[in-house]
Motif scaffolding. Structure first.
Motif, PDB file in Angstrom:
ATOM      1  N   LEU A   1      -0.791  -7.048  -6.365  1.00 46.27           N
ATOM      2  CA  LEU A   1      -1.333  -7.317  -5.034  1.00 46.27           C
ATOM      3  C   LEU A   1      -0.358  -8.126  -4.174  1.00 46.27           C
ATOM      4  CD1 LEU A   1      -5.078  -8.067  -5.814  1.00 46.27           C
ATOM      5  CD2 LEU A   1      -4.147  -6.098  -4.584  1.00 46.27           C
ATOM      6  N   LYS A   2       0.493  -8.938  -4.801  1.00 46.19           N
ATOM      7  CA  LYS A   2       1.454  -9.744  -4.048  1.00 46.19           C
ATOM      8  C   LYS A   2       2.599  -8.903  -3.495  1.00 46.19           C
ATOM      9  CE  LYS A   2       0.790 -14.041  -6.579  1.00 46.19           C
ATOM     10  NZ  LYS A   2       1.409 -14.967  -7.532  1.00 46.19           N
ATOM     11  N   ALA A   3       3.021  -7.903  -4.248  1.00 42.43           N
ATOM     12  CA  ALA A   3       4.161  -7.087  -3.827  1.00 42.43           C
ATOM     13  C   ALA A   3       3.715  -6.060  -2.786  1.00 42.43           C
ATOM     14  CB  ALA A   3       4.760  -6.378  -5.037  1.00 42.43           C
ATOM     15  N   PRO A   4       4.381  -5.989  -1.649  1.00 42.27           N
ATOM     16  CA  PRO A   4       4.003  -5.007  -0.626  1.00 42.27           C
ATOM     17  C   PRO A   4       4.396  -3.595  -1.054  1.00 42.27           C
ATOM     18  CG  PRO A   4       5.934  -6.218   0.068  1.00 42.27           C
ATOM     19  CD  PRO A   4       5.468  -6.846  -1.208  1.00 42.27           C
ATOM     20  N   PHE A   5       3.563  -2.632  -0.710  1.00 43.46           N
ATOM     21  CA  PHE A   5       3.804  -1.235  -1.052  1.00 43.46           C
ATOM     22  C   PHE A   5       4.545  -0.558   0.085  1.00 43.46           C
ATOM     23  CE2 PHE A   5       2.188   3.227  -1.015  1.00 43.46           C
ATOM     24  CZ  PHE A   5       2.819   3.645  -2.166  1.00 43.46           C
ATOM     25  N   ASN A   6       5.669   0.076  -0.239  1.00 40.38           N
ATOM     26  CA  ASN A   6       6.452   0.824   0.739  1.00 40.38           C
ATOM     27  C   ASN A   6       6.845   2.159   0.138  1.00 40.38           C
ATOM     28  OD1 ASN A   6       6.703  -1.209   2.848  1.00 40.38           O
ATOM     29  ND2 ASN A   6       7.916  -2.329   1.358  1.00 40.38           N
ATOM     30  N   ASP A   7       6.846   3.175   0.951  1.00 43.20           N
ATOM     31  CA  ASP A   7       7.296   4.501   0.531  1.00 43.20           C
ATOM     32  C   ASP A   7       8.423   4.908   1.474  1.00 43.20           C
ATOM     33  OD1 ASP A   7       7.684   7.068  -0.299  1.00 43.20           O
ATOM     34  OD2 ASP A   7       5.687   7.786   0.188  1.00 43.20           O
TER      35      ASP A   7
ATOM     36  N   ALA B   1      -2.887   1.152   7.493  1.00 45.78           N
ATOM     37  CA  ALA B   1      -1.521   0.762   7.155  1.00 45.78           C
ATOM     38  C   ALA B   1      -1.507  -0.580   6.426  1.00 45.78           C
ATOM     39  CB  ALA B   1      -0.668   0.691   8.423  1.00 45.78           C
ATOM     40  N   GLN B   2      -2.329  -1.524   6.874  1.00 49.53           N
ATOM     41  CA  GLN B   2      -2.414  -2.824   6.205  1.00 49.53           C
ATOM     42  C   GLN B   2      -2.993  -2.691   4.803  1.00 49.53           C
ATOM     43  OE1 GLN B   2      -4.718  -5.024   9.048  1.00 49.53           O
ATOM     44  NE2 GLN B   2      -2.922  -5.645  10.246  1.00 49.53           N
ATOM     45  N   ALA B   3      -3.998  -1.838   4.647  1.00 41.73           N
ATOM     46  CA  ALA B   3      -4.608  -1.634   3.327  1.00 41.73           C
ATOM     47  C   ALA B   3      -3.617  -0.989   2.361  1.00 41.73           C
ATOM     48  CB  ALA B   3      -5.863  -0.777   3.454  1.00 41.73           C
ATOM     49  N   LEU B   4      -2.856  -0.008   2.829  1.00 43.96           N
ATOM     50  CA  LEU B   4      -1.837   0.609   1.978  1.00 43.96           C
ATOM     51  C   LEU B   4      -0.760  -0.391   1.597  1.00 43.96           C
ATOM     52  CD1 LEU B   4      -1.162   4.134   3.476  1.00 43.96           C
ATOM     53  CD2 LEU B   4      -1.985   3.600   1.202  1.00 43.96           C
ATOM     54  N   HIS B   5      -0.358  -1.188   2.544  1.00 40.91           N
ATOM     55  CA  HIS B   5       0.676  -2.196   2.304  1.00 40.91           C
ATOM     56  C   HIS B   5       0.225  -3.196   1.241  1.00 40.91           C
ATOM     57  CE1 HIS B   5       4.440  -3.915   3.605  1.00 40.91           C
ATOM     58  NE2 HIS B   5       3.884  -5.114   3.680  1.00 40.91           N
ATOM     59  N   LYS B   6      -1.065  -3.553   1.274  1.00 40.62           N
ATOM     60  CA  LYS B   6      -1.579  -4.550   0.342  1.00 40.62           C
ATOM     61  C   LYS B   6      -1.966  -3.960  -1.012  1.00 40.62           C
ATOM     62  CE  LYS B   6      -5.050  -8.143  -0.198  1.00 40.62           C
ATOM     63  NZ  LYS B   6      -6.162  -8.860   0.407  1.00 40.62           N
ATOM     64  N   TYR B   7      -2.697  -2.843  -1.022  1.00 41.07           N
ATOM     65  CA  TYR B   7      -3.268  -2.307  -2.255  1.00 41.07           C
ATOM     66  C   TYR B   7      -2.479  -1.146  -2.864  1.00 41.07           C
ATOM     67  CZ  TYR B   7      -7.447  -5.024  -1.264  1.00 41.07           C
ATOM     68  OH  TYR B   7      -8.326  -6.045  -1.020  1.00 41.07           O
TER      69      TYR B   7
END
Length: 120
Positions: free
Chosen positions: A10-16, A35-41
């Motif tokens: 959860l701490k690490a941001p998700f990026n593709d 976008a915020q939910a994807l970045h967080k979860y």
């Protein structure tokens, strides 16, 4: 190396960067909340779907069920994940000029040679 916990994901941001090089919020495919939910979860859902992390609570069970297509999404993170999966797994367009690449020629078709006569 220690096993990562749910909080680490959860701490690490998700990026593709392959599919969304400028980020989810700048793509136009997602709303600000999505976008915020994807970045967080996103990292957590990836770890759950890949079997790297076992579900620890009912929220994890729900995220995993949505990722596997077992249940319909209800939370913003689940809806964002489903939209993200449909966007990255959509069929790619081959070419606007046809199906076959330009270098490939069909040998079965008869060849026709045209000669042009030009009178001076």
């Amino acid at each position: 190396m220690a096993q990562k916990t749910r909080e680490d994901y959860l701490k690490a941001p998700f990026n593709d960067y392959k599919n969304y090089p400028y980020g989810f919020s700048r793509s136009g495919d997602f709303s600000i909340k999505e976008a915020q939910a994807l970045h967080k979860y996103g990292n957590l859902i990836c770890a759950l779907a890949d079997g790297i992390l076992a579900p620890e609570n009912s929220e994890d069970d729900a995220l995993l069920a949505v990722a596997q297509g077992v249940k319909e999404p209800t939370t913003p993170a689940e809806k964002a994940w489903l939209r993200y999966q449909t966007r990255i797994n959509r069929p790619k367009a081959a070419s606007i000029y046809g199906r076959r690449p330009a270098a490939e020629e069909d040998d079965s078709a008869p060849s026709i040679e045209l000669e042009a006569e030009i009178d001076d």
